[in-house]
Write a protein that holds these residues in place. Structure first.
Motif: not given
Length: 120
Positions: A57-64
């Motif tokens: 969830a964190i990686i997806n949020f940062q990439l988004s």
């Protein structure tokens, strides 16, 4: 002798909370908000219960967030719309890790708005 292929994962809500809060390093260093959670997630996801889901969830949020910032740059020329979106992104990128760190300390799953699902 029979070998045991699975290992027990430990519960560590504090590490999960620190992983969420590590995103705020972006405001201090400019780049640590993606790198530090990525390292924690990659090294500890098999050892800590729930860290795999939180890390994704964190990686997806940062990439988004990075993608939204890149899209916002040309939008600055369109009536300054990009400036407004950059402000919104900045506020969300600061507030959401804090909210989700509190949720993680209570054992809850994080929710990041407008996040693309790169890693599932």
């Amino acid at each position: 002798m029979e070998s045991n292929y699975y290992t027990l994962k430990r519960t560590d809500n504090q590490l999960i909370m620190v992983t969420h809060l590590a995103q705020l390093l972006t405001y201090l260093t400019g780049f640590g908000g993606l790198i530090v959670p990525l390292i924690i997630w990659a090294t500890q996801k098999d050892k800590v219960e729930g860290l795999d889901a939180h890390g994704k969830a964190i990686i997806n949020f940062q990439l988004s967030t990075i993608i939204y910032c890149i899209i916002s740059i040309p939008l600055i020329l369109v009536f300054g719309l990009g400036i407004l979106t950059l402000i919104i992104i900045g506020v969300l990128a600061f507030v959401m890790p804090i909210i989700n760190a509190i949720k993680a300390s209570n054992g809850e799953f994080p929710k990041y708005p407008l996040s693309f699902n790169f890693i599932s």
